[in-house]
Design a protein around this motif. Structure first.
Motif, mmCIF file in Angstrom:
data_model
loop_
_atom_site.group_PDB
_atom_site.id
_atom_site.type_symbol
_atom_site.label_atom_id
_atom_site.label_comp_id
_atom_site.label_asym_id
_atom_site.label_seq_id
_atom_site.Cartn_x
_atom_site.Cartn_y
_atom_site.Cartn_z
ATOM 1 N N ILE A 1 97.079 114.478 -0.076
ATOM 2 C CA ILE A 1 95.881 114.961 0.622
ATOM 3 C C ILE A 1 94.716 115.005 -0.355
ATOM 4 C CG2 ILE A 1 94.840 116.875 1.904
ATOM 5 C CD1 ILE A 1 97.668 117.680 2.774
ATOM 6 N N ASP A 2 94.976 115.495 -1.575
ATOM 7 C CA ASP A 2 93.942 115.528 -2.608
ATOM 8 C C ASP A 2 93.403 114.129 -2.883
ATOM 9 O OD1 ASP A 2 93.943 118.393 -3.722
ATOM 10 O OD2 ASP A 2 96.054 117.902 -3.843
ATOM 11 N N CYS A 3 94.309 113.176 -2.972
ATOM 12 C CA CYS A 3 93.917 111.805 -3.293
ATOM 13 C C CYS A 3 92.966 111.242 -2.241
ATOM 14 C CB CYS A 3 95.162 110.925 -3.415
ATOM 15 S SG CYS A 3 94.832 109.272 -4.046
ATOM 16 N N VAL A 4 93.327 111.434 -0.979
ATOM 17 C CA VAL A 4 92.469 110.970 0.117
ATOM 18 C C VAL A 4 91.141 111.712 0.097
ATOM 19 C CG1 VAL A 4 92.217 110.785 2.622
ATOM 20 C CG2 VAL A 4 94.429 110.309 1.549
ATOM 21 N N ALA A 5 91.206 113.028 -0.068
ATOM 22 C CA ALA A 5 90.003 113.859 -0.024
ATOM 23 C C ALA A 5 88.972 113.435 -1.053
ATOM 24 C CB ALA A 5 90.373 115.326 -0.228
ATOM 25 N N MET A 6 89.429 113.166 -2.277
ATOM 26 C CA MET A 6 88.498 112.832 -3.342
ATOM 27 C C MET A 6 87.753 111.533 -3.059
ATOM 28 S SD MET A 6 88.748 115.478 -5.051
ATOM 29 C CE MET A 6 87.565 114.998 -6.288
ATOM 30 N N CYS A 7 88.340 110.665 -2.265
ATOM 31 C CA CYS A 7 87.685 109.400 -1.902
ATOM 32 C C CYS A 7 86.806 109.548 -0.661
ATOM 33 C CB CYS A 7 88.741 108.321 -1.648
ATOM 34 S SG CYS A 7 89.759 107.914 -3.085
ATOM 35 N N VAL A 8 87.364 110.080 0.420
ATOM 36 C CA VAL A 8 86.626 110.116 1.686
ATOM 37 C C VAL A 8 85.500 111.141 1.672
ATOM 38 C CG1 VAL A 8 88.594 109.233 2.988
ATOM 39 C CG2 VAL A 8 88.265 111.716 2.800
ATOM 40 N N ASN A 9 85.660 112.231 0.919
ATOM 41 C CA ASN A 9 84.568 113.204 0.823
ATOM 42 C C ASN A 9 83.351 112.590 0.136
ATOM 43 O OD1 ASN A 9 85.939 115.257 2.126
ATOM 44 N ND2 ASN A 9 86.535 116.321 0.260
ATOM 45 N N ASP A 10 83.582 111.672 -0.784
ATOM 46 C CA ASP A 10 82.472 110.952 -1.410
ATOM 47 C C ASP A 10 81.811 109.999 -0.419
ATOM 48 O OD1 ASP A 10 82.729 112.199 -3.845
ATOM 49 O OD2 ASP A 10 83.625 110.494 -4.878
ATOM 50 N N ILE A 11 82.630 109.295 0.340
ATOM 51 C CA ILE A 11 82.118 108.305 1.287
ATOM 52 C C ILE A 11 81.224 108.943 2.345
ATOM 53 C CG2 ILE A 11 82.846 106.828 3.217
ATOM 54 C CD1 ILE A 11 85.102 105.815 1.497
ATOM 55 N N VAL A 12 81.633 110.094 2.857
ATOM 56 C CA VAL A 12 80.884 110.726 3.946
ATOM 57 C C VAL A 12 79.560 111.317 3.465
ATOM 58 C CG1 VAL A 12 81.761 113.115 3.859
ATOM 59 C CG2 VAL A 12 81.275 112.026 6.077
ATOM 60 N N CYS A 13 79.373 111.422 2.144
ATOM 61 C CA CYS A 13 78.125 111.990 1.614
ATOM 62 C C CYS A 13 76.890 111.175 1.981
ATOM 63 C CB CYS A 13 78.212 112.131 0.094
ATOM 64 S SG CYS A 13 79.166 113.564 -0.445
ATOM 65 N N CYS A 14 77.071 109.914 2.344
ATOM 66 C CA CYS A 14 75.919 109.114 2.767
ATOM 67 C C CYS A 14 75.889 108.920 4.281
ATOM 68 C CB CYS A 14 75.901 107.765 2.061
ATOM 69 S SG CYS A 14 77.230 106.667 2.542
ATOM 70 N N GLY A 15 76.875 109.519 4.973
ATOM 71 C CA GLY A 15 76.929 109.407 6.427
ATOM 72 C C GLY A 15 77.921 108.394 6.936
ATOM 73 N N ALA A 16 78.713 107.811 6.038
ATOM 74 C CA ALA A 16 79.669 106.767 6.433
ATOM 75 C C ALA A 16 80.968 107.362 6.973
ATOM 76 C CB ALA A 16 79.982 105.858 5.256
ATOM 77 N N LYS A 17 81.554 106.666 7.913
ATOM 78 C CA LYS A 17 82.858 107.039 8.460
ATOM 79 C C LYS A 17 83.939 106.245 7.730
ATOM 80 C CE LYS A 17 85.816 106.531 12.557
ATOM 81 N NZ LYS A 17 86.577 107.761 12.264
ATOM 82 N N PRO A 18 84.883 106.911 7.060
ATOM 83 C CA PRO A 18 85.983 106.192 6.410
ATOM 84 C C PRO A 18 86.844 105.479 7.447
ATOM 85 C CG PRO A 18 85.826 108.449 5.615
ATOM 86 C CD PRO A 18 84.947 108.361 6.819
ATOM 87 N N LEU A 19 87.174 104.232 7.175
ATOM 88 C CA LEU A 19 87.965 103.429 8.102
ATOM 89 C C LEU A 19 89.392 103.223 7.621
ATOM 90 C CD1 LEU A 19 85.367 100.620 8.890
ATOM 91 C CD2 LEU A 19 85.911 102.614 10.302
ATOM 92 N N SER B 1 89.181 103.878 -0.666
ATOM 93 C CA SER B 1 88.841 103.917 0.755
ATOM 94 C C SER B 1 87.571 103.126 1.021
ATOM 95 C CB SER B 1 88.649 105.373 1.209
ATOM 96 O OG SER B 1 88.466 105.442 2.614
ATOM 97 N N VAL B 2 87.492 102.585 2.232
ATOM 98 C CA VAL B 2 86.304 101.858 2.680
ATOM 99 C C VAL B 2 85.839 102.451 4.005
ATOM 100 C CG1 VAL B 2 85.349 99.632 3.389
ATOM 101 C CG2 VAL B 2 87.051 99.725 1.571
ATOM 102 N N GLY B 3 84.540 102.680 4.101
ATOM 103 C CA GLY B 3 83.958 103.193 5.333
ATOM 104 C C GLY B 3 82.763 102.352 5.741
ATOM 105 N N VAL B 4 82.145 102.722 6.856
ATOM 106 C CA VAL B 4 80.995 101.974 7.356
ATOM 107 C C VAL B 4 79.950 102.941 7.906
ATOM 108 C CG1 VAL B 4 81.922 101.664 9.701
ATOM 109 C CG2 VAL B 4 80.269 100.016 8.790
ATOM 110 N N VAL B 5 78.684 102.570 7.736
ATOM 111 C CA VAL B 5 77.581 103.345 8.278
ATOM 112 C C VAL B 5 76.473 102.387 8.677
ATOM 113 C CG1 VAL B 5 76.516 103.691 5.990
ATOM 114 C CG2 VAL B 5 76.003 105.285 7.851
#
Length: 345
Positions: free
Chosen positions: A86-104, A161-165
């Motif tokens: 959970i920590d591993c995922v969190a450290m990546c996706v919490n960064d991604i969402v900082c610009c408004g992106a949804k992790p995919l 992780s990769v997200g899109v915005v």
């Protein structure tokens, strides 16, 4: 039936059949993370994901990668391996969402001294839980058995992780003005940062991690191993209701390093010290380690996992939305004109 095996490789310390068993055990966890867009299961050479661009006029891909760090030492000592993912995922996706992106999508990398399938599956179960919390799919990963490089009972864990915005919906920190409100989202604990200092303060290799602590209301080990909170869904929900100008993920470097990363030149974040809801674990770290407050706020999240900047007129609405999402959110301070940075007063 897979008839791949190598006695010579096994004698060198690598058991490929253990890897196959680990994959079979983790499939049940990976299945929980499947989202629309996933085209293939685990086991191929690449994770396939069909990008849905509905309502996204100018797609921008946003990537994030990180690891769990020395927090893993706690998992080794407590022999508890189903939460560090959970920590591993969190450290990546919490960064991604900082610009408004949804992790995919998410991929993990586990390097270990010895592949124990049940342990690997436990680690991946945590990764899968993190992906579920973030609303993204676990589309692949890698487990590398590296005898002689890692001790037999230890491993490292990292992810990507990769997200899109939509380009037009990226949070615009350049629009920050004096008077804007800074809102805190509470953390779940130390998260996954500052553990080299934590380990030194408590001498964790030699202390009783299971002993009950009256100050914490539970054991020290259990408290420290609490997974990093994932803020993806509440942030994306908030973006539908108010104008988010910036988001700061409070990681290593604490307030002083992370908050300015989401500020434009000429704007300063002023944090009300009395407003910060410091968690008991941070008071204990400071007391046992003899660490001054300035260093604590420059190392740990101090109970604030994320900071969100919104127009002052929308602060009440933002708090309403975040609390409705189950977050503990409160007003932390405001933006003022001045040299880019943070003042805690």
């Amino acid at each position: 039936m897979n008839n791949s095996y190598s006695n010579s490789y096994k004698e060198a310390g690598v058991d490929v059949t253990a890897g196959y068993k680990a994959v079979e055990l983790m499939k049940q966890h990976v299945k929980r993370t499947v989202t629309p867009g996933v085209l293939d299961g685990i086991g191929g050479f690449g994770g396939l994901f069909e990008l849905d661009l509905t309502d996204i006029r100018k797609p921008v891909l946003v990537s994030g990668t990180d690891g769990v760090g020395t927090k893993l030492k706690l998992a080794f000592l407590l022999d508890k391996h189903n939460t560090v993912g959970i920590d591993c995922v969190a450290m990546c996706v919490n960064d991604i969402v900082c610009c408004g992106a949804k992790p995919l999508q998410f991929l993990d990398y586990i390097a270990c001294g010895k592949n124990v399938p049940e342990k690997i599956a436990a680690i991946v179960s945590g990764v899968a839980e993190g992906c579920v919390q973030a609303g993204c799919a676990l589309v692949g990963g890698e487990t590398a058995e590296m005898p002689g490089f890692y001790p037999a009972d230890e491993y490292d864990l990292a992810g990507f992780s990769v997200g899109v915005v939509d380009k037009d919906k990226i949070f615009d920190s350049s629009a920050i003005q004096a008077g804007d409100a800074i809102i805190a989202l509470a953390s779940s604990g130390v998260h996954s940062n500052g553990f080299s200092l934590v380990r030194k303060v408590f001498d964790i290799e030699h202390c009783d991690l299971s002993a009950y602590s009256a100050e914490l209301g539970r054991g020290l080990g259990e408290t420290l191993l609490t997974p990093t909170k994932i803020y993806v869904k509440p942030i994306l929900e908030l973006a539908k209701a108010v104008t988010i100008k910036s988001v700061s993920h409070i990681t290593g470097g604490g307030f002083y390093e992370n908050i300015p990363r989401a500020l434009p030149e000429g704007k300063r974040a002023v944090v009300e010290r009395a407003a910060v809801r410091v968690l008991p674990i941070f008071d204990l770290i400071a007391k046992v380690g003899g660490i001054d407050e300035r260093d604590m706020f420059n190392t740990f999240n101090m109970g604030v996992g994320m900071c969100v900047t919104v127009p002052a007129a929308q602060a009440d609405k933002a708090l309403e939305v975040l609390n409705a999402c189950g977050e503990t959110a409160y007003l932390l301070g405001e933006i003022q004109d001045g040299e880019k940075g943070v003042t805690i007063c």
